[in-house]
Write a protein that holds these residues in place. Sequence first.
Motif, PDB file in Angstrom:
ATOM      1  N   VAL A   6     -10.714 -31.782  -6.183  1.00 36.11           N
ATOM      2  CA  VAL A   6     -11.631 -30.859  -5.514  1.00 36.11           C
ATOM      3  C   VAL A   6     -11.883 -29.653  -6.419  1.00 36.11           C
ATOM      4  O   VAL A   6     -10.966 -28.922  -6.774  1.00 36.11           O
ATOM      5  CB  VAL A   6     -11.057 -30.394  -4.155  1.00 36.11           C
ATOM      6  N   GLY A   7     -13.120 -29.480  -6.817  1.00 35.73           N
ATOM      7  CA  GLY A   7     -13.466 -28.369  -7.702  1.00 35.73           C
ATOM      8  C   GLY A   7     -13.299 -28.687  -9.174  1.00 35.73           C
ATOM      9  O   GLY A   7     -14.008 -28.126 -10.003  1.00 35.73           O
ATOM     10  N   ARG A   8     -12.361 -29.588  -9.499  1.00 33.56           N
ATOM     11  CA  ARG A   8     -12.083 -29.877 -10.900  1.00 33.56           C
ATOM     12  C   ARG A   8     -13.255 -30.606 -11.553  1.00 33.56           C
ATOM     13  O   ARG A   8     -13.695 -30.230 -12.646  1.00 33.56           O
ATOM     14  CB  ARG A   8     -10.808 -30.725 -11.010  1.00 33.56           C
TER      15      ARG A   8
ATOM     16  N   ALA B 188     -19.281 -21.671  -7.164  1.00 30.14           N
ATOM     17  CA  ALA B 188     -19.245 -22.162  -5.788  1.00 30.14           C
ATOM     18  C   ALA B 188     -18.265 -23.318  -5.656  1.00 30.14           C
ATOM     19  O   ALA B 188     -17.595 -23.474  -4.629  1.00 30.14           O
ATOM     20  CB  ALA B 188     -20.646 -22.602  -5.359  1.00 30.14           C
ATOM     21  N   GLY B 189     -18.160 -24.133  -6.713  1.00 29.49           N
ATOM     22  CA  GLY B 189     -17.216 -25.244  -6.675  1.00 29.49           C
ATOM     23  C   GLY B 189     -15.774 -24.781  -6.755  1.00 29.49           C
ATOM     24  O   GLY B 189     -14.883 -25.392  -6.171  1.00 29.49           O
ATOM     25  N   GLU B 190     -15.560 -23.680  -7.494  1.00 30.75           N
ATOM     26  CA  GLU B 190     -14.206 -23.159  -7.650  1.00 30.75           C
ATOM     27  C   GLU B 190     -13.745 -22.395  -6.418  1.00 30.75           C
ATOM     28  O   GLU B 190     -12.559 -22.354  -6.110  1.00 30.75           O
ATOM     29  CB  GLU B 190     -14.146 -22.221  -8.863  1.00 30.75           C
ATOM     30  N   ARG B 191     -14.708 -21.800  -5.699  1.00 28.96           N
ATOM     31  CA  ARG B 191     -14.365 -20.929  -4.576  1.00 28.96           C
ATOM     32  C   ARG B 191     -13.606 -21.692  -3.497  1.00 28.96           C
ATOM     33  O   ARG B 191     -14.089 -22.670  -2.945  1.00 28.96           O
ATOM     34  CB  ARG B 191     -15.637 -20.324  -4.002  1.00 28.96           C
ATOM     35  N   GLY B 192     -12.434 -21.289  -3.230  1.00 31.50           N
ATOM     36  CA  GLY B 192     -11.643 -21.888  -2.164  1.00 31.50           C
ATOM     37  C   GLY B 192     -10.873 -23.129  -2.569  1.00 31.50           C
ATOM     38  O   GLY B 192      -9.969 -23.547  -1.848  1.00 31.50           O
ATOM     39  N   SER B 193     -11.208 -23.731  -3.718  1.00 29.32           N
ATOM     40  CA  SER B 193     -10.543 -24.984  -4.093  1.00 29.32           C
ATOM     41  C   SER B 193      -9.078 -24.749  -4.449  1.00 29.32           C
ATOM     42  O   SER B 193      -8.221 -25.589  -4.144  1.00 29.32           O
ATOM     43  CB  SER B 193     -11.274 -25.653  -5.267  1.00 29.32           C
ATOM     44  N   ARG B 194      -8.772 -23.602  -5.072  1.00 28.90           N
ATOM     45  CA  ARG B 194      -7.383 -23.347  -5.464  1.00 28.90           C
ATOM     46  C   ARG B 194      -6.491 -23.114  -4.247  1.00 28.90           C
ATOM     47  O   ARG B 194      -5.389 -23.662  -4.163  1.00 28.90           O
ATOM     48  CB  ARG B 194      -7.319 -22.158  -6.420  1.00 28.90           C
TER      49      ARG B 194
ATOM     50  N   LEU C 243     -18.006 -30.565 -15.199  1.00 28.90           N
ATOM     51  CA  LEU C 243     -19.437 -30.810 -15.346  1.00 28.90           C
ATOM     52  C   LEU C 243     -20.175 -29.514 -15.655  1.00 28.90           C
ATOM     53  O   LEU C 243     -21.109 -29.500 -16.475  1.00 28.90           O
ATOM     54  CB  LEU C 243     -19.979 -31.444 -14.060  1.00 28.90           C
ATOM     55  N   ALA C 244     -19.758 -28.432 -15.031  1.00 29.51           N
ATOM     56  CA  ALA C 244     -20.392 -27.137 -15.309  1.00 29.51           C
ATOM     57  C   ALA C 244     -20.185 -26.735 -16.762  1.00 29.51           C
ATOM     58  O   ALA C 244     -21.106 -26.202 -17.406  1.00 29.51           O
ATOM     59  CB  ALA C 244     -19.824 -26.080 -14.368  1.00 29.51           C
ATOM     60  N   GLU C 245     -18.994 -26.973 -17.281  1.00 31.11           N
ATOM     61  CA  GLU C 245     -18.721 -26.651 -18.684  1.00 31.11           C
ATOM     62  C   GLU C 245     -19.649 -27.443 -19.602  1.00 31.11           C
ATOM     63  O   GLU C 245     -20.149 -26.913 -20.598  1.00 31.11           O
ATOM     64  CB  GLU C 245     -17.258 -26.957 -19.018  1.00 31.11           C
ATOM     65  N   ARG C 246     -19.886 -28.695 -19.258  1.00 28.79           N
ATOM     66  CA  ARG C 246     -20.779 -29.539 -20.065  1.00 28.79           C
ATOM     67  C   ARG C 246     -22.206 -28.984 -20.045  1.00 28.79           C
ATOM     68  O   ARG C 246     -22.840 -28.843 -21.102  1.00 28.79           O
ATOM     69  CB  ARG C 246     -20.754 -30.966 -19.511  1.00 28.79           C
ATOM     70  N   LEU C 247     -22.705 -28.676 -18.856  1.00 27.85           N
ATOM     71  CA  LEU C 247     -24.084 -28.217 -18.734  1.00 27.85           C
ATOM     72  C   LEU C 247     -24.281 -26.846 -19.375  1.00 27.85           C
ATOM     73  O   LEU C 247     -25.312 -26.588 -20.016  1.00 27.85           O
ATOM     74  CB  LEU C 247     -24.489 -28.173 -17.259  1.00 27.85           C
ATOM     75  N   LEU C 248     -23.292 -25.964 -19.229  1.00 24.51           N
ATOM     76  CA  LEU C 248     -23.407 -24.644 -19.849  1.00 24.51           C
ATOM     77  C   LEU C 248     -23.357 -24.743 -21.372  1.00 24.51           C
ATOM     78  O   LEU C 248     -24.045 -23.994 -22.081  1.00 24.51           O
ATOM     79  CB  LEU C 248     -22.294 -23.730 -19.337  1.00 24.51           C
ATOM     80  N   ALA C 249     -22.528 -25.676 -21.887  1.00 24.42           N
ATOM     81  CA  ALA C 249     -22.482 -25.889 -23.340  1.00 24.42           C
ATOM     82  C   ALA C 249     -23.808 -26.445 -23.835  1.00 24.42           C
ATOM     83  O   ALA C 249     -24.306 -26.060 -24.903  1.00 24.42           O
ATOM     84  CB  ALA C 249     -21.343 -26.841 -23.685  1.00 24.42           C
ATOM     85  N   ASP C 250     -24.402 -27.369 -23.067  1.00 18.82           N
ATOM     86  CA  ASP C 250     -25.721 -27.906 -23.441  1.00 18.82           C
ATOM     87  C   ASP C 250     -26.768 -26.809 -23.451  1.00 18.82           C
ATOM     88  O   ASP C 250     -27.617 -26.744 -24.353  1.00 18.82           O
ATOM     89  CB  ASP C 250     -26.139 -29.003 -22.456  1.00 18.82           C
ATOM     90  N   LEU C 251     -26.716 -25.945 -22.438  1.00 15.32           N
ATOM     91  CA  LEU C 251     -27.706 -24.868 -22.346  1.00 15.32           C
ATOM     92  C   LEU C 251     -27.569 -23.904 -23.524  1.00 15.32           C
ATOM     93  O   LEU C 251     -28.575 -23.368 -24.008  1.00 15.32           O
ATOM     94  CB  LEU C 251     -27.530 -24.123 -21.029  1.00 15.32           C
ATOM     95  N   ALA C 252     -26.347 -23.711 -23.999  1.00 17.98           N
ATOM     96  CA  ALA C 252     -26.132 -22.806 -25.123  1.00 17.98           C
ATOM     97  C   ALA C 252     -26.801 -23.306 -26.393  1.00 17.98           C
ATOM     98  O   ALA C 252     -27.082 -22.519 -27.306  1.00 17.98           O
ATOM     99  CB  ALA C 252     -24.631 -22.618 -25.357  1.00 17.98           C
TER     100      ALA C 252
END
Length: 501
Positions: free
Chosen positions: A287-289, A324-330, A294-303
Motif C-alpha cells: 500500500v503506497g509503495r 496522496a499515495g503516501e498519505r496515511g499508508s505508513r 511509479l511516481a519516482e519513474r514518472l518524475l525522473a522521466d519528466l526531468a
Amino acid sequence: MADAKREIERKYESDDSGLPDLTGVAGVANVVDKGTAELDATYHDTSDLRLASARVTLRHRSGGSDAGWHLKLPVAPGVRDEIHAPLSDTLPDELAALARSRVREGRLVPVIRLRTTRDIRHLVDTDGALLAEVSVDRVRADRLFGGKGRAQWTEIEVELADGGDPAFLDKVEKRLGKAGVRPSKSASKLARALAETKGGRPRPPKTGPASPVTAGDHVMAYVRAQRDAIVELDPAVRLDTEEGVHDMRVATRRLRSTFRTFGKVLDRQVTDPIADELKWLAGELGVGRDQEVLAERLLADLADVPPALIDGPVHDRLRHWAEAGERGSRSRLLGVLDSKRYLALLDTLDALAADPPLLKAAAGDPEEVLAKAVRRDFAKVADLIETGMAEPPGHDRDLGLHEARKKAKRTRYAAEAARPALGRPAKTLLTSMKTLQTLLGEHQDSVMARETLRELSAVAHAAGESTFTYGLLYGREEQRAAAVEAGAPQAWESITAATPL
C-alpha cells in the motif's frame, strides 16, 4: 523520541592489568583520559530469552553520557544498530514496537543486572578528532530471573567513533594482541552474564540439520531463512529504513512461491492458508509503495523533458499524486505490524518451521525432487511467454507478459531454494530468470505508467490544463514497451539455450 545509530565495537578479555599503551597505534596522536563512569543496567527479555537467542538486547541503564533505554539489533559480527530513548520508568512504546516481532504476546521481565565501573580513554588524531573510545570495564552481573547466580569479570571494549573507518579497529586490535590481549569469547556483556550465571545460555530456535540431506531439508532451510528475514526486517520497516518494506515483501513472496513450487514436499492443505496470510501481508506492505515507485519513474522521466515541452503544472500534479499515495499508508502499515493477525502469522511460521508438514517426496533425493519441481515451473514460464508473444500488441499481450513475469519470479525463487542441492544449473537458471524478470518488469512498469498518465491527463483536462506533456510521456512509455516486446523473442531464445535443467 528515540534516536538510532550504528554501533561498531569489539570486546577483549582482560586479566585486570589495565589498558595497554595505545599511543603506538597508527593515526593515534593522543590517548585522552576521560575519567570513570559508574553504569547500572537492567536487561529485559521474555522468560524464554527470545531476544537473547536472536542476539537482540534491551536494557534500562543509568549513569554515563547516554543513560536511558537501549535496544540493540544485530547487523553483523561486532556491528549493531542501537536505538536510544530517554530514561523513564517504563519501556517506551517505540522500543516495545521494535521488539514486537521477537516478543509477540510475551511479557518482558528483568533478567540480568550489570553494574560496571568503566575507565574511559579517547583515541584522537592530530586535530583532536575522536577515532575510537576505549574502556576498561569491571563488570558485576546478577541474575534476576531463572536463578540467583552472580559473576564478575573485566573486559576491554573498543567502540569506533561515528563515521569512522572500521579498518582502524584492526590497527587497535593488532596493538592489543601484541600486549597479550585477546578477543572476547562472548559477543556481548549480556551473553557472558547469561552464560556465567545460573540458567545458562539461551536456547537457539530450531533450525533443522546443519547440512541439508533430503529434499525436505533443503526446502525447509529456505523456508526458515525467509521466516527469519520477515522477523528481522520488522524493525527496519517500523524505522522506515531504505528498502525495508521492499525486502520484507520479497520474503513473503519467496515463501508463497516455495509453498506452491514444492507442493509435493510440503502439504498444501497446511501451507495454502499460510500463503493466503502472506498474500495479505504483502498487499499491506505494498500500500503506497507501488505508487511511490511509479511516481519516482514518472518524475525522473519528466526531468528529461526539455522545459519548452512542459506545458502546464505537470510536475506539481505528479508530486501531489505521489504524496496522496503516501498519505496515511505508513500509519496503516504500523497498525498492521501491531495487529493480532500479523503476530499470529509469525507464530504460525514458527510452528511450521518447528514441525513442517512433510510429504513422502520430502524424504527423496534432493537433486531429483527439487529439479523436477523447478523444471515444472520453468515449463509454465515458457508456455506463458510463447502465448503472450503470440497475442497482438495490446491488452492481451500486456496481460500475458505480466503473468509470465510473475511465473519467472516464482521460478527464480525455486532456483534459489534448490541451488544448494543442484549447484551450477540452479545458479544459471536463477540468473536467467532474474534477467527475464527485469525485462518483463520494465514492460509492466510501462503498462502501469501509461495507465497512470491516462488518468492524470483526464484530471488535468477536466481542470482546463494542457495535456500535451502527458501525451509526450505516454509516447515515450509506448516506445519502451515496444522495445521490450521486440527484444523479448531473442532474449527468451538465449535463456532457453542456456537453461541446463
